[in-house]
Design a protein around this motif. Sequence first.
Motif, PDB file in Angstrom:
ATOM      1  N   GLU A 173      42.261  41.931  35.330  1.00 48.11           N
ATOM      2  CA  GLU A 173      41.828  42.800  34.240  1.00 48.11           C
ATOM      3  C   GLU A 173      42.550  42.535  32.925  1.00 48.11           C
ATOM      4  O   GLU A 173      42.592  43.397  32.048  1.00 48.11           O
ATOM      5  N   VAL A 175      43.505  38.903  30.124  1.00 46.25           N
ATOM      6  CA  VAL A 175      42.928  37.606  29.736  1.00 46.25           C
ATOM      7  C   VAL A 175      43.376  36.451  30.628  1.00 46.25           C
ATOM      8  O   VAL A 175      42.718  35.400  30.667  1.00 46.25           O
ATOM      9  N   PRO A 178      40.644  35.669  33.959  1.00 48.26           N
ATOM     10  CA  PRO A 178      39.471  34.873  33.573  1.00 48.26           C
ATOM     11  C   PRO A 178      39.857  33.507  33.006  1.00 48.26           C
ATOM     12  O   PRO A 178      39.174  32.511  33.259  1.00 48.26           O
ATOM     13  N   PHE A 208      35.981  41.788  35.689  1.00 48.58           N
ATOM     14  CA  PHE A 208      36.201  40.338  35.754  1.00 48.58           C
ATOM     15  C   PHE A 208      34.863  39.610  35.831  1.00 48.58           C
ATOM     16  O   PHE A 208      34.628  38.642  35.103  1.00 48.58           O
ATOM     17  N   ASN A 211      33.146  39.427  32.523  1.00 48.96           N
ATOM     18  CA  ASN A 211      33.749  38.674  31.423  1.00 48.96           C
ATOM     19  C   ASN A 211      32.766  37.583  31.007  1.00 48.96           C
ATOM     20  O   ASN A 211      32.222  36.869  31.859  1.00 48.96           O
TER      21      ASN A 211
END
Length: 231
Positions: A173, A175, A178, A208, A211
């Motif tokens: 959750e 950066v 991902p 996720f 994203n």
Amino acid sequence: MYKLYFFLLCAMLCTSCSKKYKIEGTSSVSMLDGKMLFIKIPVGDKLVNIDSAEVIHGLFEMQGKVDSTVLASLYMDDECIMPLVIEPGHIDIQIDNAGITIKGTPLNDCFNDFVVQKNSLDDRAYEVEREESRMIMDGKDLQTVHQEIQKKRDEIATEMNQLAKTFIQDNYENVLGPGLFIMLGNSMPYPFLTPLMQEIIDAAPEAFKNNYMVKEYVSVARENMSHAPLH
């Protein structure tokens, strides 16, 4: 009333400070002197420069405002040197002949710990290949050499996969999760989902999966896999 205004002013200043980043870097690599370093972030399907600095006498500095935490890349000319997270706070970059260290803020510290562990596994993998050469030079049976070395390769590969999986899951959750997932994808000859990547997706929360980079990659990968020939 004056005290109230003073308190509000201090609060505003602190909030403003918390939304800024400052990068201070040192380099002991003489060939970097005079070179320009750039911070680039993905915007759509392009990379956009958001900051830059010249290395002067082994030092460089950048600073700016942070609208949102973002995974960026440090570039020298057109060459990507290292990923980093642009987030509020003081980011310290050290460049030497052994590599690059980026620390100082929570997510950069977290990613640096991952890089240290991965580098350790890379070193072990390199030693396994050297061991294979030594065993062959010593005249050991080739089948025995292959079995022993393959076992060690498989063990390291399993540890590598577990390291990546755990790191992504721990950072679903923010950066980093991902970002590393896309790095795994970019290491493939074309987008597809390995069993490891499928495990990561299956266990991932909706944030996720939704994203935009992950969603796009998974969509293209599944389309590619649907057209792949059956064996």
